[in-house]
Design a protein around this motif. Sequence first.
Motif, short mmCIF file in Angstrom:
data_model
loop_
_atom_site.label_atom_id
_atom_site.label_comp_id
_atom_site.label_asym_id
_atom_site.label_seq_id
_atom_site.Cartn_x
_atom_site.Cartn_y
_atom_site.Cartn_z
N TYR A 34 36.12 40.41 35.82
CA TYR A 34 36.28 39.10 36.30
C TYR A 34 38.15 39.07 36.47
O TYR A 34 38.70 38.25 36.84
N GLU A 35 38.21 39.60 35.14
CA GLU A 35 40.16 39.84 35.43
C GLU A 35 40.74 41.13 36.01
O GLU A 35 41.58 40.90 35.92
N GLU A 36 39.80 41.86 37.21
CA GLU A 36 40.82 43.07 37.38
C GLU A 36 41.12 42.20 38.52
O GLU A 36 40.36 42.03 39.45
N ASP A 37 42.19 43.05 38.76
CA ASP A 37 43.16 42.50 40.60
C ASP A 37 41.95 42.81 41.84
O ASP A 37 41.27 43.58 42.11
N GLU A 39 43.03 43.46 43.97
CA GLU A 39 42.88 44.83 45.40
C GLU A 39 42.33 46.18 44.73
O GLU A 39 41.91 46.56 45.02
N SER A 40 42.79 45.68 43.06
CA SER A 40 43.16 47.01 42.76
C SER A 40 41.38 47.77 42.62
O SER A 40 40.68 48.67 42.58
N PHE A 41 40.13 46.17 42.43
CA PHE A 41 39.28 45.94 42.69
C PHE A 41 38.18 47.02 43.42
O PHE A 41 37.17 47.67 43.21
N TRP A 42 38.49 46.42 44.22
CA TRP A 42 38.31 47.12 45.80
C TRP A 42 38.44 47.96 45.64
O TRP A 42 37.99 49.36 46.88
N ALA A 43 40.10 48.74 45.57
CA ALA A 43 40.50 50.14 45.93
C ALA A 43 39.97 51.06 45.15
O ALA A 43 39.16 52.19 45.49
N ARG A 44 38.89 50.63 43.58
CA ARG A 44 38.69 50.87 43.05
C ARG A 44 37.25 51.57 43.44
O ARG A 44 36.98 52.47 42.56
N ASN A 45 36.16 50.59 43.76
CA ASN A 45 35.11 50.98 44.22
C ASN A 45 35.30 51.66 45.70
O ASN A 45 34.07 52.68 45.48
N LEU A 423 27.80 37.94 47.85
CA LEU A 423 28.95 37.21 47.33
C LEU A 423 28.91 36.10 45.96
O LEU A 423 29.92 36.47 45.11
N ILE A 424 27.75 35.93 45.58
CA ILE A 424 27.30 34.54 44.56
C ILE A 424 26.36 35.12 43.66
O ILE A 424 25.78 35.76 44.94
N THR A 425 26.71 35.22 42.27
CA THR A 425 25.28 35.61 41.87
C THR A 425 26.16 35.64 40.63
O THR A 425 26.94 36.40 40.29
N PRO A 426 25.06 35.89 39.78
CA PRO A 426 25.02 36.70 38.56
C PRO A 426 25.59 38.34 38.00
O PRO A 426 24.80 38.35 38.94
N LEU A 427 26.40 38.86 37.01
CA LEU A 427 26.42 39.67 36.74
C LEU A 427 25.65 40.26 35.18
O LEU A 427 25.85 39.43 34.87
N PRO A 428 23.77 40.75 35.46
CA PRO A 428 23.25 40.71 35.04
C PRO A 428 23.95 41.32 32.97
O PRO A 428 24.61 42.41 33.62
N PHE A 442 31.11 36.87 43.39
CA PHE A 442 31.06 38.31 42.96
C PHE A 442 32.81 38.60 42.40
O PHE A 442 33.57 38.33 43.51
N PRO A 443 32.78 39.58 41.75
CA PRO A 443 34.26 40.25 41.01
C PRO A 443 34.57 40.19 42.88
O PRO A 443 34.83 41.04 44.02
N GLY A 444 36.31 39.58 42.76
CA GLY A 444 36.60 40.35 43.84
C GLY A 444 36.89 39.15 45.37
O GLY A 444 37.59 38.93 46.81
N VAL A 445 35.50 37.98 44.96
CA VAL A 445 35.05 36.97 46.13
C VAL A 445 35.99 35.43 45.61
O VAL A 445 35.11 35.08 44.90
N ASP A 446 36.20 35.06 46.70
CA ASP A 446 36.87 33.51 46.44
C ASP A 446 36.40 32.45 47.33
O ASP A 446 36.66 32.43 48.40
#
Length: 652
Positions: A34-37, A39-45, A423-428, A442-446
């Motif tokens: 959740y701390e990941e930026d 842009e970097s989150f989506w580029a990494r994935n 878009l909205i979910t727990p992360l197990p 979800f990370p990256g979703v506002d």
Amino acid sequence: MTTEQTIDTLFLEERRYPPSAEFAAQANATSAIYEEDFESFWARNASERVSWFEPFSTLYEWEPPYTKWFLGGKLNVSYNCVDRHVEHGRGAKVAFHWEGEPDGDLRAITYEDLQHEVVAFANTLKELGVEKGTPVAIYMGMVPELPIAMLACTRLGAPHTVVFGGFSADSLSDRMNDMGCEVLVTQDEAWRRGTTVPLKRIADDAMSDAPGVKTCIVVRRTGNDVPMAEGRDHWYHDVRGSDDPASCPPEPMDAEDLLFLMYTSGTTAKPKGIAHTTGGYLVGAAATHYYVFDLKPDADVYWCAADVGWITGHSYIVYGPLCNGATSVMYEGTPDYPDKDRWWSIIERYGVTILYTAPTAIRSHMKWGPEHAAKHDLTSLRLLGSVGEPINPEAWVWYHENIGGERCPIVDTWWQTETGMILITPLPGVTTTKPGSATQPFPGVDAAVFSESGDEVGPGGGGYLVLKRPWPAMLRGIFGDDARYRETYWSKYDGVYFAGDGARVDEDGDFWLLGRVDDVMNVSGHRISTIEVESALVDHPEVAEAAVAARNDATTGQAIVAFVTLKGGADGSVAKLEELRNHVAQKIGPIAKPANIVFTPELPKTRSGKIMRRLLRDVAENRPLGDTTTLADPTVVEEIRDRGQAEAGKED
């Protein structure tokens, strides 16, 4: 920030389920995600989950209301879902354990098998004139040739639309005409509850109203005779092309090339063709599938018990799992055929570790009783998921206890056809879950909740769910209708996506979905969501299912009408009616007490299992019934209307 709200939120759920230390220790996600930026989150994935023929040069562009992702990148979905796994030595791994509805009808399809089948189908399409850009419709049941046909289209760069096999000829022709389809893939018949559904005959009726369709490929399923039009119709087994992968290399596609249209109903009769493109959709589906389901490709047996004809099946049966190299289960039939333990026997047979299904299915199993699951060994399960609509807390707890054995995290997911991905979910392993809450974006979703005037609603307040920033799998418009796209999703708030769902955010920042804003009732000046009243009713130990609608009332503006199914098929009584009304008052408050309760053995549901509240509103208002063609059993709503009129007669 203001505390102004749009929907009153009254139901309080206080149970909490923190992740176990054992699960957290092996989870794909940690809190650091959740701390990941953004842009970097989506580029990494994009780099980790997908293979690119040419790398993208620009992550995304955002010019509201349109976005583009992974600009300059070239890829092929078929290659990502099939060929690369074979190239990396995983060809012998099972892609699908397929189970037909008739007993003993089983197939295990490896990634190498899948590659040959996809290539053969793609060559067949190619020989019949399909090329990059040719629109193809697919109208099939839950047979392996359905995902095979989808992947064959993606191999050639031919955009497809899958039409759910329960839809009528009119629904099929409307979609084919809107997209301009030239080719239809169907099957002779489908199995459903021991009888056959005449898909080819329905397709013939549809093609008579869709003159643009020049070619029809028919897959043999039941083997019964069906009409075949010479020159137009082709049995697949007669025209099957070469299955040599070298004969049909995957077409390099631009990241923003159209992948498929998924039609969804709107407030008008004309369905909306939701456009999804290649790169962003695949990255979004694969990333969410990996993190939300904590997928371990070499160990898990994953089962999304949806139909491929819906967006859930596209994203989480076909494209996300195959991109991640998962082993999945695919089942042709219904949960209760030939017996109500069919699902649990499937889980036991294949050692399913992850189950993803809808609240309506869970409530059906609640109604049938836990004894059917108890007959089977479900200890292979390690994660459960919910999709399709908000899940009532009591259904969540029943699922947790009776299916998950109180050991499996539950991921209650919110997303839409339009969003393409969860878009909205727990992360197990990370999220403390709450029965009935989809928890965190979800990370990256506002995501946010807005009041009618566009202010962000504070903790505890209810309002409209919105998305303030683009995401890779988001829709790229409504096919051929820019004005409708702008009006439906972007006209309420400037530059902000309007989801059409009510929601609230609690003191911990967790999201609680309150259903479609169309389902909000205005009772004595209080705007109350149907889901909260339904949750209060299902909280009663004798209630299996409940649905709520509103009728006009001269005193209160609207009055609440509840439709209730009791466990074990029990009949209602005046005493039970008062008991349930008082139970709602205790859980929520007197303002939410139903004015009427209609006891019914079944609720009206679509073939995908969603309750058709629109028809219940018609019953509550004593109006003529709207379109019932998509109901699994159209007679149910007639019986409910008769019961409702009888109840009203008693009150008079």
